[in-house]
Motif scaffolding. Sequence first.
Motif, PDB file in Angstrom:
ATOM      1  N   VAL A  87       0.841  -1.208   0.000  1.00 42.27           N
ATOM      2  CA  VAL A  87       0.000   0.000   0.000  1.00 42.27           C
ATOM      3  C   VAL A  87       0.874   1.256   0.000  1.00 42.27           C
ATOM      4  O   VAL A  87       0.621   2.206  -0.748  1.00 42.27           O
ATOM      5  N   PHE A  88       1.935   1.249   0.790  1.00 42.80           N
ATOM      6  CA  PHE A  88       2.833   2.404   0.817  1.00 42.80           C
ATOM      7  C   PHE A  88       3.539   2.576  -0.528  1.00 42.80           C
ATOM      8  O   PHE A  88       3.723   3.696  -1.001  1.00 42.80           O
ATOM      9  N   ARG A  89       3.905   1.459  -1.158  1.00 43.33           N
ATOM     10  CA  ARG A  89       4.609   1.547  -2.440  1.00 43.33           C
ATOM     11  C   ARG A  89       3.674   2.054  -3.538  1.00 43.33           C
ATOM     12  O   ARG A  89       4.008   2.980  -4.278  1.00 43.33           O
ATOM     13  N   LEU A  90       2.483   1.486  -3.619  1.00 41.35           N
ATOM     14  CA  LEU A  90       1.558   1.862  -4.696  1.00 41.35           C
ATOM     15  C   LEU A  90       1.114   3.320  -4.600  1.00 41.35           C
ATOM     16  O   LEU A  90       0.828   3.955  -5.611  1.00 41.35           O
ATOM     17  N   THR A  91       1.030   3.837  -3.381  1.00 41.85           N
ATOM     18  CA  THR A  91       0.593   5.231  -3.216  1.00 41.85           C
ATOM     19  C   THR A  91       1.787   6.183  -3.145  1.00 41.85           C
ATOM     20  O   THR A  91       1.616   7.374  -2.911  1.00 41.85           O
ATOM     21  N   ARG A  92       2.976   5.642  -3.304  1.00 43.44           N
ATOM     22  CA  ARG A  92       4.235   6.388  -3.238  1.00 43.44           C
ATOM     23  C   ARG A  92       4.474   7.034  -1.873  1.00 43.44           C
ATOM     24  O   ARG A  92       5.329   7.897  -1.725  1.00 43.44           O
ATOM     25  N   MET A  93       3.732   6.620  -0.876  1.00 39.15           N
ATOM     26  CA  MET A  93       3.963   7.118   0.481  1.00 39.15           C
ATOM     27  C   MET A  93       5.291   6.602   1.039  1.00 39.15           C
ATOM     28  O   MET A  93       5.791   7.110   2.026  1.00 39.15           O
ATOM     29  N   ASP A  94       5.829   5.563   0.383  1.00 41.31           N
ATOM     30  CA  ASP A  94       7.156   5.084   0.818  1.00 41.31           C
ATOM     31  C   ASP A  94       8.245   6.111   0.498  1.00 41.31           C
ATOM     32  O   ASP A  94       9.361   6.017   1.000  1.00 41.31           O
ATOM     33  N   THR A  95       7.910   7.113  -0.332  1.00 39.69           N
ATOM     34  CA  THR A  95       8.892   8.174  -0.615  1.00 39.69           C
ATOM     35  C   THR A  95       8.769   9.320   0.400  1.00 39.69           C
ATOM     36  O   THR A  95       9.602  10.213   0.434  1.00 39.69           O
ATOM     37  N   ILE A  96       7.706   9.301   1.192  1.00 39.05           N
ATOM     38  CA  ILE A  96       7.437  10.387   2.136  1.00 39.05           C
ATOM     39  C   ILE A  96       7.905  10.012   3.545  1.00 39.05           C
ATOM     40  O   ILE A  96       8.458  10.824   4.269  1.00 39.05           O
ATOM     41  N   PHE A  97       7.669   8.752   3.903  1.00 37.54           N
ATOM     42  CA  PHE A  97       8.014   8.303   5.252  1.00 37.54           C
ATOM     43  C   PHE A  97       9.377   7.617   5.265  1.00 37.54           C
ATOM     44  O   PHE A  97       9.715   6.899   4.323  1.00 37.54           O
TER      45      PHE A  97
END
Lengths: 111, 149
Positions: A87-97
């Motif tokens: 979920v973090f990867r698909l929403t690109r939230m892995d680039t924020i956190f």
Amino acid sequence: MELRAREQNGILVVHVQQDRIDAASAIQFKDRMREVTQDNPACVVLDLSQVAFLDSSGLGAVVAVRKALGPDRVLELSGLTPSVQKVFRLTRMDTIFRIHPSLPDGLRDAD
Amino acid sequence: MPTDNRPVRDGPCPAALQLTIPGHAEAVSAGLRALLDARLLRALPDEGRGTAELVLAEVLNNIVEHAYARHSGEIEVTLSRDAGGILCEVADTGLPMPQGVPPAGQLPPLEGDNLPEGGFGWHLIRSLARDLEYRREGGRNLLRFRLES
């Protein structure tokens, strides 16, 4: 929503002791996070290693927690299970956190 | 654990199952658990089962939040296996999709101080489901998509 928070070396480690953060529990999660972070720790590490499922509402709740902490305090994540990671990867939230594969040595539980 | 009086139809041949879920949040959580525990989805490898859970959760939660924003109703979920994977058909009697089409699911911009707290659901659905089709028919929303098995 079961959370366990422990301060260690100036860092507040919050363990989510529940297997889901979803539409049904997102508000509770935000409320509990507000309670455990009310002493204004400078750095919060959220241990998600027991969370097998997080949906877009759960993701929104984690973002809301980060925003509630404000710009001067840091929220980092640890121990994402594969489906939560996705979920973090698909929403690109892995680039924020900042995401740690597991809790850094000094922050692990004694038990 | 089904949440209404109609049990999950999940016979010895795990080819299809149908579940009717009341359109509110708690029932959706329980309904989702029932779907995931049914043979058809239990048979999937962990990753596929995780994907199925996420897509179905997003679809069902959207129905509760948007389609049934003004009145309540039921959600009918039918899953069946076909050559292309697991065919999911979801029907509700709520409000139609805005402009008659499902949202494009464009990721909201991720910017420093003003991170979005929502708008991820359709992005996840469109990233993970295939062959998505929507139509409005006889006052019902009918959404169909495939999950890889």
